[in-house]
Enzyme design. Structure first.
Site, PDB file in Angstrom:
ATOM      1  N   GLU A 147      25.648  56.501  70.055  1.00 45.57           N
ATOM      2  CA  GLU A 147      26.864  57.112  69.505  1.00 45.57           C
ATOM      3  C   GLU A 147      26.387  57.974  68.349  1.00 45.57           C
ATOM      4  OE1 GLU A 147      29.535  58.112  67.470  1.00 45.57           O
ATOM      5  OE2 GLU A 147      30.193  56.071  66.985  1.00 45.57           O
TER       6      GLU A 147
ATOM      7  N   TRP B 292      25.848  53.688  57.694  1.00 45.28           N
ATOM      8  CA  TRP B 292      26.468  53.235  56.439  1.00 45.28           C
ATOM      9  C   TRP B 292      27.941  53.607  56.341  1.00 45.28           C
ATOM     10  CZ3 TRP B 292      28.452  57.614  54.563  1.00 45.28           C
ATOM     11  CH2 TRP B 292      27.810  58.814  54.900  1.00 45.28           C
TER      12      TRP B 292
ATOM     13  N   LYS C 136      19.906  45.789  62.710  1.00 45.79           N
ATOM     14  CA  LYS C 136      19.411  46.396  61.468  1.00 45.79           C
ATOM     15  C   LYS C 136      20.501  47.291  60.891  1.00 45.79           C
ATOM     16  CE  LYS C 136      17.564  50.177  60.402  1.00 45.79           C
ATOM     17  NZ  LYS C 136      18.238  50.326  59.094  1.00 45.79           N
ATOM     18  N   PRO C 137      21.133  46.863  59.795  1.00 50.20           N
ATOM     19  CA  PRO C 137      22.142  47.729  59.168  1.00 50.20           C
ATOM     20  C   PRO C 137      21.470  48.837  58.362  1.00 50.20           C
ATOM     21  CG  PRO C 137      21.912  45.675  57.929  1.00 50.20           C
ATOM     22  CD  PRO C 137      20.970  45.574  59.110  1.00 50.20           C
TER      23      PRO C 137
ATOM     24  N   GLU D 107      27.451  69.506  61.360  1.00 48.31           N
ATOM     25  CA  GLU D 107      28.358  68.472  60.865  1.00 48.31           C
ATOM     26  C   GLU D 107      28.207  68.374  59.337  1.00 48.31           C
ATOM     27  OE1 GLU D 107      27.221  64.612  62.351  1.00 48.31           O
ATOM     28  OE2 GLU D 107      29.297  63.979  62.575  1.00 48.31           O
TER      29      GLU D 107
ATOM     30  N   GLY E  57      24.436  56.609  64.772  1.00 46.48           N
ATOM     31  CA  GLY E  57      23.814  57.303  63.646  1.00 46.48           C
ATOM     32  C   GLY E  57      23.629  58.773  63.965  1.00 46.48           C
TER      33      GLY E  57
ATOM     34  N   CYS F  19      32.026  60.278  62.103  1.00 41.73           N
ATOM     35  CA  CYS F  19      31.488  61.126  63.173  1.00 41.73           C
ATOM     36  C   CYS F  19      32.593  61.775  64.005  1.00 41.73           C
ATOM     37  CB  CYS F  19      30.546  60.316  64.058  1.00 41.73           C
ATOM     38  SG  CYS F  19      31.298  58.801  64.604  1.00 41.73           S
TER      39      CYS F  19
HETATM   40  P1  ADP Z   1      22.408  59.206  58.265  1.00 38.70           P
HETATM   41  O1  ADP Z   1      21.672  60.501  58.213  1.00 38.70           O
HETATM   42  O2  ADP Z   1      23.865  59.344  58.379  1.00 38.70           O
HETATM   43  O3  ADP Z   1      21.992  58.202  57.212  1.00 38.70           O
HETATM   44  P2  ADP Z   1      20.688  57.969  60.172  1.00 38.70           P
HETATM   45  O4  ADP Z   1      20.630  58.284  61.619  1.00 38.70           O
HETATM   46  O5  ADP Z   1      19.527  58.346  59.320  1.00 38.70           O
HETATM   47  O6  ADP Z   1      22.044  58.578  59.654  1.00 38.70           O
HETATM   48  O7  ADP Z   1      20.948  56.413  59.950  1.00 38.70           O
HETATM   49  C1  ADP Z   1      21.590  55.570  60.899  1.00 38.70           C
HETATM   50  C2  ADP Z   1      20.786  54.312  61.041  1.00 38.70           C
HETATM   51  O8  ADP Z   1      19.516  54.675  61.584  1.00 38.70           O
HETATM   52  C3  ADP Z   1      20.498  53.575  59.755  1.00 38.70           C
HETATM   53  O9  ADP Z   1      20.548  52.191  59.992  1.00 38.70           O
HETATM   54  C4  ADP Z   1      19.081  54.000  59.443  1.00 38.70           C
HETATM   55  O10 ADP Z   1      18.378  53.058  58.661  1.00 38.70           O
HETATM   56  C5  ADP Z   1      18.496  54.057  60.816  1.00 38.70           C
HETATM   57  N1  ADP Z   1      17.260  54.831  60.930  1.00 38.70           N
HETATM   58  C6  ADP Z   1      16.905  55.953  60.273  1.00 38.70           C
HETATM   59  N2  ADP Z   1      15.666  56.355  60.649  1.00 38.70           N
HETATM   60  C7  ADP Z   1      15.226  55.453  61.573  1.00 38.70           C
HETATM   61  C8  ADP Z   1      14.027  55.296  62.341  1.00 38.70           C
HETATM   62  N3  ADP Z   1      13.020  56.154  62.245  1.00 38.70           N
HETATM   63  N4  ADP Z   1      13.957  54.240  63.203  1.00 38.70           N
HETATM   64  C9  ADP Z   1      14.976  53.369  63.305  1.00 38.70           C
HETATM   65  N5  ADP Z   1      16.123  53.461  62.609  1.00 38.70           N
HETATM   66  C10 ADP Z   1      16.248  54.482  61.754  1.00 38.70           C
END
Ligand code: ADP
Length: 481
Positions: free
Chosen positions: A254, A155, A179-180, A383, A232, A288
């Protein structure tokens, strides 16, 4: 060129096989500055994701058969359309994510720069003729698109993080299911709307929003998906890596950083303060690559901290839509609680508050400078992802390198010095993928972006940015005499 209206750009449906679809349920996207609902988007799961993967797989045959010139033309048109809609894209971004409008505008241009870069690069995907080991054989290597790519994005840069995955994938001849992040799907849907208008054919680009775990499980287990590119958190990255193992997918990761920002005695202090402000406080510290640990050499510690505090006093906190605001809200309550926990931990263990308030005002955190921080505190070991600058003292080069490298993360690092020999030594010794020397701003589409250690692997942008989306195929032609 026909421009989309702001309403058309504000797409709230998902894109599967060229159709804009709604789902059985929706979830809300909130403006973090006001708490108000911006839109509702489909809450999709595994079955829609499977349809999107099937569509991407089928569309791949024709997409990769286009000439590079034809794909490049579509990407150039997409680039032109993004620039033509830069202002509504930036406004949408600030509305769903909170960053100051000036930063949102810069992000849209940054995202667009990847589209242009890869539109140019895909016309130069060359193969090799290899000097043969046998006169009866001719050897060569060609590079081919990997196939269906799954892209999962965060995000904090809802536009640019997606653009810099979609552009190389599409340019290379791959098709995509993206998938955003659930906090910020609208920028992704708007980019996809413009891609369709630019002539990206049905099925080549698909966007699904919804349940991260359900969508992620399908993307990582479906054998038709040949590559996952993820930006993420390190925790989710590790989970996705494990999930990708069963079908041996190619992956680019990343992940999180914990960037050291080092100011040596001989640094230009004005430049160092300016670099610290850019690196630490851009996007309210939610990047990041942002400086997470500010190491300052003993002899200039007091002078640097005084100047930094003075500069931080001028930062204005508020709704990103308002003119003159330089720090927007944090993205959500989870982010706010994490920053609060880090600050409380530091203050309870010997750090001093040099600037800022202990408590946030809703999601708005006034920028904070903490003095006398030690490496074991949360603000230094993890972080923070917020507008908090922790200052740590160091004695000499060896001391600071040991401290800077004592992290499982290895994304970015920054240092300031006027000693050219030191610049070379320190740049070589830092265990990271990217180093800013006498600058706090390093991101550009023309350079390779990515990390080492637990910050991941793969590089986005730069001269070799298409490599992550291409397989090498070796051809051995025998029977020549
Ligand atoms: P943050 O903690 O900064 O929100 P995330 O790693 O949780 O970072 O989020 C980055 C992306 O990973 C988002 O698009 C989120 O929806 C996705 N995400 C989070 N959990 C999962 C999961 N179990 N499987 C796939 N994607 C995921």
């Amino acid at each position: 060129m026909t421009l989309l209206t702001d309403d058309d750009l504000r797409e709230t449906r998902c894109l599967i096989n060229g159709e804009w679809i709604t789902g059985p349920a929706t979830f809300d996207v909130l403006n973090p500055a006001t708490g108000q609902r911006v839109a509702s988007v489909p809450l999709l799961g595994a079955s829609h994701t499977r349809s999107a993967i099937d569509a991407a797989h089928k569309a791949g045959t024709n997409w990769k058969a286009l000439t590079a010139h034809e794909r490049s033309g579509i990407l150039k048109c997409w680039h032109t359309l993004i620039l033509a809609h830069a202002e509504p894209l930036a406004r949408l971004l600030t509305e769903e994510m909170g960053k100051p409008l000036a930063e949102a505008r810069a992000e849209v241009m940054y995202g667009a720069s990847y589209v242009e870069w890869f539109a140019e690069a895909c016309r130069r995907v060359y193969g090799e003729v290899i000097p043969s080991h046998d006169p009866r054989k001719q050897l060569s290597a060609v590079r081919q698109p990997v196939g269906v790519v799954a892209a999962i994005t965060p995000w904090n840069f809802p536009n640019a993080m997606l653009a810099r995955k979609l552009a190389p994938a599409l340019a290379a001849g791959c098709t995509v299911v993206a998938k955003p992040a659930e906090q910020t799907p609208l920028s992704a849907l708007a980019l996809a709307k413009l891609a369709c208008a630019a002539g990206v054919p049905a099925g080549v680009l698909n966007i699904v929003t919804g349940d991260p775990a359900a969508i992620g499980s399908e993307l990582t287990s479906n054998p038709l998906v040949r590559k996952l590119t993820f930006t993420g958190s390190t925790a989710v990255g590790k989970l996705l890596l494990r999930q990708c193992a069963d079908t041996v997918k190619r992956v680019s990761m990343e992940l999180g950083g914990n960037a050291p920002f080092i100011v040596f005695d001989d640094a230009d202090l004005d430049e160092a303060v300016e670099g610290a402000i850019i690196s630490k406080f851009r996007n309210a510290g939610q990047t990041c690559v942002c400086a997470n640990r500010l190491f300052v050499q003993e002899g200039i510690y007091d002078a640097f901290s005084a100047r930094l505090v003075e500069a931080v006093r001028h930062l204005r906190v508020g709704d990103g839509m308002q003119e003159g605001v330089s720090i927007g809200p944090l993205i959500d309550d989870r982010a706010r609680r994490k920053v609060e926990r880090h600050v409380q931990d530091a203050l309870a263990h010997g750090a001093v508050l040099l600037q800022g308030a202990r408590e946030p005002d809703g999601f708005f955190f006034a920028p904070i400078v903490l003095g006398d921080v030690t490496p074991s505190l949360l603000v230094a070991s993890a972080e923070t992802f917020g507008p908090v600058a922790p200052l740590l003292r160091f004695r000499d080069e060896a001391d600071v390198l040991a401290q800077a490298n004592a992290s499982e993360a290895g994304l970015a690092a920054y240092f300031f010095t006027r000693d050219i020999a030191r610049a070379h030594r320190v740049a070589a010794a830092l265990e990271v993928g990217m180093v800013g020397i006498n600058t706090g701003a390093i991101s550009t589409e023309v350079a390779p972006f990515g990390g080492i250690k637990e910050s991941g692997y793969g590089r986005e942008g730069g001269p070799n940015g298409l490599d992550d989306y291409l397989d090498v195929k070796y051809l051995c032609l025998g029977g020549l005499n």
